[in-house]
Each structure stands twice: as structure tokens, then as C-alpha cells.
Design an enzyme around this catalytic site. Sequence first.
Site, PDB file in Angstrom:
ATOM      1  N   TYR A   1       2.638   2.357  -5.787  1.00 23.95           N
ATOM      2  CA  TYR A   1       2.848   2.603  -7.215  1.00 23.95           C
ATOM      3  C   TYR A   1       2.187   3.938  -7.570  1.00 23.95           C
ATOM      4  CZ  TYR A   1       4.789   0.991 -11.558  1.00 23.95           C
ATOM      5  OH  TYR A   1       5.585   0.863 -12.660  1.00 23.95           O
TER       6      TYR A   1
ATOM      7  N   GLY B   1      -2.388  11.069  -9.678  1.00 27.55           N
ATOM      8  CA  GLY B   1      -3.664  11.035  -8.952  1.00 27.55           C
ATOM      9  C   GLY B   1      -3.424  10.974  -7.448  1.00 27.55           C
ATOM     10  N   HIS B   2      -2.541  10.045  -7.038  1.00 25.85           N
ATOM     11  CA  HIS B   2      -2.200   9.964  -5.609  1.00 25.85           C
ATOM     12  C   HIS B   2      -1.538  11.259  -5.144  1.00 25.85           C
ATOM     13  CE1 HIS B   2      -1.925   5.583  -6.814  1.00 25.85           C
ATOM     14  NE2 HIS B   2      -2.763   5.513  -5.787  1.00 25.85           N
TER      15      HIS B   2
ATOM     16  N   ARG C   1      -3.122   0.586 -12.568  1.00 24.82           N
ATOM     17  CA  ARG C   1      -3.367  -0.538 -13.484  1.00 24.82           C
ATOM     18  C   ARG C   1      -3.165  -0.155 -14.949  1.00 24.82           C
ATOM     19  NH1 ARG C   1      -7.302  -2.092  -9.254  1.00 24.82           N
ATOM     20  NH2 ARG C   1      -6.651  -4.142  -8.514  1.00 24.82           N
TER      21      ARG C   1
END
Length: 282
Positions: free
Chosen positions: A33, A37-38, A188
Site C-alpha cells: 500500500y 514515503g515508500h 494507516r
Amino acid sequence: MIQVVHTIKEVREAVRQWRKEGLTVGLVPTMGYLHEGHKSLVDRAVKDNDRVVVSVFVNPMQFGPTEDLAQYPRDLAADTRLCEAAGAHLIFNPEPEEMYDEGFCSFVDMNGPTAELCGKSRPIHFRGVCTVVSKLFNIVMPDKAYFGQKDAQQLSVIRRMVKDLNFPIEIVPCPIVREADGLAKSSRNTYLNPQERQAALVLSRAVNLGRQCVENGERDTHKVVEAMKACIEQEPLARIDYVEAVDFQNIQKVDVVKGETLFAMAVYIGKTRLIDNFIVNI
Ligand code: PAF
């Protein structure tokens, strides 16, 4: 074109081929997901290495019995698009049975740095993280692995584990990526309704306030923490799990801001538990 594989054997074959060609390999471990950031981790890995593996695995072992394992968002197609656009080469997306076959009973556990902060409210979490990250390191055998500072305790724990267990891998820390209004990017965040999304800004407000206190010369960590808590308590939808100051190296509580000090928090916004932090080096 990016390759998506589901077995350990396929990862090993790809990496073996790359190594034969003398190429370097970076690993970005994720639970999928993927967000900006990733992406910043993948971008950095692509810059540093000839080949990049992104693991996408929602690791059941790091979720407690009452946590959000079943609910955790998943979208492999979108993750694949993001990784491909960023220039990664391989996605490793195993089923839980591929990682933990019948009879699995070996764990990587740690004392000390895992006892404080998130370790208090999530007692089995870091054992799950250390075990799966060790397995990913053994499967991919990368030169470098990339971890975000948003999970600062995790970053510190992984560094310690790599040192203690002599993994020949460089851990590359990457800065927190935030939304335009300051909220730290997190998978989240998708759990938040519009009212909660607004309320969640109290975390980055507390981070900014805490940082300001230190920049203004405050060295008593308790005073900084109290100011941050008072800020969070003004938000009716927020419930503090913890706000604490620790030494970033060993995650033990400190009274005075000195060396690398981590101010970390976990705060429930409605039912969603969010984390944020800042690190000062004095
Ligand atoms: O930070 C995460 O997403 C996870 O804890 C990690 C490092 C991928 C291990 O499952």
C-alpha cells in the site's frame, strides 16, 4: 519491465544472476500500500544500487491479536505501478506460508531497545519485525537496505540487530515524508475519516512544538514532553499512547537532551493509532 515474484526461489535466482553480472543490490522492505514515503525509499535505493528489490509482505508475525492485520490495506497492482515508475527491478510478494511454513519455530528477538515506546503497547511487534527482516536479508542478501525514520524505533532496532548479528548490510535511514499540511505519510492514514484526518494534524503540531522548545534552548526532556502532551490533549479526538524522549541509539529514556535524542509519540485518533517523531542531535 519490473518483475513480480512470489517465491523465495525466484528471488534467489534473480539475485544470483545479478551477482554473476557484478551488480549491486538494494532492498526496500515494505508491507505494501505504498505511498510517497515508500517512494522516497525506492528512489534512494535506485540511486544507490544497480538493482532494487521491494518486498511487499503484510507480516502477520508483527501484529498482535487485537491489531489491524485483516484490515491492513493492500493493493499490489498500484504498488507495482509505483515501483516500476520509480525504477525498481523486482517485487517480492510472498504468501504467509512461503515465509512461515508449517512447523516454523525460529525467531529473532531483542532485549532493551524493543522494551520502550511501541514495544510497551505492542509487546510482540519487534520480534515479528526482526524475524521477518532477518529472513528478507537472508533471502535477498542486499548490499544496502532502506528504512524510513518515521518508524524511528524500528530503524534503531534494525541497526542494532544488523550490528549484533553481523549482517554484512548497510542500513540507510531515510527522512520522514509529510503531506502538505504536515501529517506524516502512512498507509494507516487511509483509516481516518475526514474529521479524524483533520484531528490527526495534532501529531505534527506537537512535533513542531517539541522541536521549537529544543531549538529555543530547552534541555529538560520532561518539559519538552509535557509541552507536546499538552498540545495533543487539546484535540478531543486524540488519545495519547505515549510521548517520550529516548536516546536514539539504545531507545532508553533520557532526562536531558544530549547526543541523538528521539522524541517519539503514538497517538490514537479515534481507533487509528498513528506515530510521529523528531530527532535532535546536540
Ligand atoms: O516498516 C514496515 O513496513 C515493516 O515493519 C517492515 C520493515 C516491512 C517489516 O515487515
